[in-house]
Design a protein around this motif. Structure first.
Motif, short mmCIF file in Angstrom:
data_model
loop_
_atom_site.label_atom_id
_atom_site.label_comp_id
_atom_site.label_asym_id
_atom_site.label_seq_id
_atom_site.Cartn_x
_atom_site.Cartn_y
_atom_site.Cartn_z
N SER A 121 -0.81 -7.97 -16.22
CA SER A 121 0.51 -7.13 -16.40
C SER A 121 0.31 -5.87 -15.96
CB SER A 121 1.06 -7.24 -17.89
OG SER A 121 1.61 -8.57 -18.06
N ALA A 122 -1.08 -5.26 -16.58
CA ALA A 122 -1.16 -3.94 -16.07
C ALA A 122 -1.46 -3.61 -14.82
CB ALA A 122 -2.57 -3.40 -16.88
N VAL A 123 -2.16 -4.73 -14.15
CA VAL A 123 -2.04 -4.70 -12.44
C VAL A 123 -0.87 -4.77 -12.01
CG1 VAL A 123 -2.78 -6.03 -10.40
CG2 VAL A 123 -4.62 -5.78 -12.52
N ARG A 124 0.28 -5.56 -12.27
CA ARG A 124 1.57 -5.76 -11.85
C ARG A 124 1.94 -4.47 -11.76
NH1 ARG A 124 5.77 -9.48 -14.58
NH2 ARG A 124 3.93 -11.08 -14.03
N SER A 125 2.00 -3.65 -13.10
CA SER A 125 2.74 -2.33 -13.49
C SER A 125 1.92 -1.16 -12.19
CB SER A 125 2.36 -1.89 -14.96
OG SER A 125 3.13 -2.56 -15.50
N ALA A 126 0.69 -1.52 -12.13
CA ALA A 126 0.21 -0.41 -11.22
C ALA A 126 0.38 -0.58 -9.89
CB ALA A 126 -1.51 -0.64 -11.32
N VAL A 127 0.70 -1.84 -9.45
CA VAL A 127 1.13 -2.27 -7.99
C VAL A 127 2.59 -1.66 -7.85
CG1 VAL A 127 1.73 -4.15 -6.60
CG2 VAL A 127 -0.29 -4.20 -7.74
N ASP A 128 3.53 -1.81 -8.84
CA ASP A 128 4.65 -1.41 -8.54
C ASP A 128 4.82 0.04 -8.69
OD1 ASP A 128 5.89 -3.87 -9.03
OD2 ASP A 128 6.27 -3.90 -11.11
N ARG A 129 4.07 0.70 -9.63
CA ARG A 129 3.93 2.25 -9.41
C ARG A 129 3.59 2.57 -8.02
NH1 ARG A 129 1.85 1.44 -14.63
NH2 ARG A 129 -0.08 1.93 -13.93
N THR A 130 2.53 2.06 -7.51
CA THR A 130 1.93 2.44 -6.41
C THR A 130 3.10 2.13 -4.95
OG1 THR A 130 -0.32 1.80 -7.04
CG2 THR A 130 -0.06 1.96 -4.42
N ILE A 131 3.59 1.05 -5.25
CA ILE A 131 5.08 0.80 -4.38
C ILE A 131 5.78 2.07 -4.31
CG2 ILE A 131 6.81 -0.60 -3.76
CD1 ILE A 131 5.02 -3.08 -4.65
N GLY A 132 6.26 2.47 -5.27
CA GLY A 132 7.12 3.59 -5.77
C GLY A 132 6.66 4.76 -5.19
N VAL A 133 5.25 5.19 -5.44
CA VAL A 133 4.91 6.31 -4.72
C VAL A 133 4.78 6.15 -2.95
CG1 VAL A 133 2.55 7.60 -4.33
CG2 VAL A 133 3.29 6.85 -6.71
N ILE A 134 4.25 5.18 -2.55
CA ILE A 134 4.53 5.14 -1.06
C ILE A 134 5.94 5.09 -0.62
CG2 ILE A 134 4.13 3.23 0.77
CD1 ILE A 134 1.57 2.36 -0.83
N VAL A 135 6.80 4.54 -1.10
CA VAL A 135 8.26 4.41 -0.65
C VAL A 135 8.65 5.88 -0.89
CG1 VAL A 135 10.49 3.67 -1.18
CG2 VAL A 135 8.51 2.00 -1.19
N SER A 136 8.55 6.61 -1.95
CA SER A 136 8.95 8.00 -2.00
C SER A 136 8.67 8.96 -1.35
CB SER A 136 8.74 8.35 -3.59
OG SER A 136 7.59 8.62 -3.98
N GLU A 137 7.15 8.90 -1.00
CA GLU A 137 6.48 9.61 -0.02
C GLU A 137 6.95 9.43 1.43
OE1 GLU A 137 2.46 9.02 -0.30
OE2 GLU A 137 2.17 10.15 -2.20
N ASN A 138 7.13 8.00 1.79
CA ASN A 138 7.57 7.81 3.12
C ASN A 138 9.26 8.29 3.13
OD1 ASN A 138 7.72 6.33 5.52
ND2 ASN A 138 9.25 5.03 4.77
N LEU A 139 9.94 7.96 2.08
CA LEU A 139 11.25 8.49 2.14
C LEU A 139 11.51 10.11 2.39
CD1 LEU A 139 14.33 8.00 2.00
CD2 LEU A 139 13.91 8.27 -0.51
N LEU A 140 10.57 10.95 1.54
CA LEU A 140 10.54 12.30 1.78
C LEU A 140 10.09 12.78 3.40
CD1 LEU A 140 8.92 13.42 -1.39
CD2 LEU A 140 11.22 13.90 -0.66
N ASP A 141 9.17 12.01 3.85
CA ASP A 141 8.88 12.28 5.22
C ASP A 141 9.96 12.05 6.32
OD1 ASP A 141 6.73 12.74 7.25
OD2 ASP A 141 6.75 10.65 7.54
N CYS A 142 10.55 10.67 5.82
CA CYS A 142 11.75 10.45 6.83
C CYS A 142 12.83 11.43 6.88
CB CYS A 142 12.19 9.09 6.67
SG CYS A 142 11.06 7.82 6.95
N VAL A 143 13.07 11.91 5.80
CA VAL A 143 14.19 12.55 5.56
C VAL A 143 14.00 13.99 6.13
CG1 VAL A 143 15.68 14.00 3.80
CG2 VAL A 143 15.39 11.52 3.41
N MET A 144 12.83 14.72 5.94
CA MET A 144 12.31 15.83 6.54
C MET A 144 12.47 15.86 7.81
SD MET A 144 9.38 17.21 3.56
CE MET A 144 8.64 18.27 4.67
N THR A 145 11.89 14.71 8.56
CA THR A 145 12.18 14.56 10.04
C THR A 145 13.39 14.39 10.41
OG1 THR A 145 11.21 12.60 9.76
CG2 THR A 145 9.74 13.68 10.18
N ALA A 146 14.24 13.91 9.73
CA ALA A 146 15.58 13.80 10.16
C ALA A 146 16.44 15.00 10.59
CB ALA A 146 16.57 12.93 9.20
#
Length: 86
Positions: free
Chosen positions: A39-64
């Motif tokens: 369960s701890a691994v699952r939570s860590a993976v979910d948080r990592t996905i969130g970090v990657i998606v949010s960083e990517n979103l910021l990058d995409c919005v800034m380049t828009a």
């Protein structure tokens, strides 16, 4: 997209947790303890996905550069990634 050292460290930590779980299984530790760690691994993976998606979103919005259509597409793609990961 470039992944920073913090993101790589998150994944390395998850890798270490998984190795620990395998060791626990080999040592035939109680299933409650194994599930707790999974369960701890699952939570860590979910948080990592969130970090990657949010960083990517910021990058995409800034380049828009103010292009509303590009921003909308970037936001929709980010949301699709989050939903897909669940």
């Amino acid at each position: 997209m470039a992944y920073g050292p913090k993101t790589a460290n998150r994944v390395k930590r998850i890798e270490g947790q998984l190795r620990g779980i395998l060791r626990m299984m080999e040592e035939e530790q109680h299933c409650k303890d194994v599930i707790t760690q999974l369960s701890a691994v699952r939570s860590a993976v979910d948080r990592t996905i969130g970090v990657i998606v949010s960083e990517n979103l910021l990058d995409c919005v800034m380049t828009a550069e103010g292009d509303a259509e590009k921003m909308d597409m970037a936001i929709q793609e980010a949301m699709d990634l989050v939903v897909k990961s669940r």
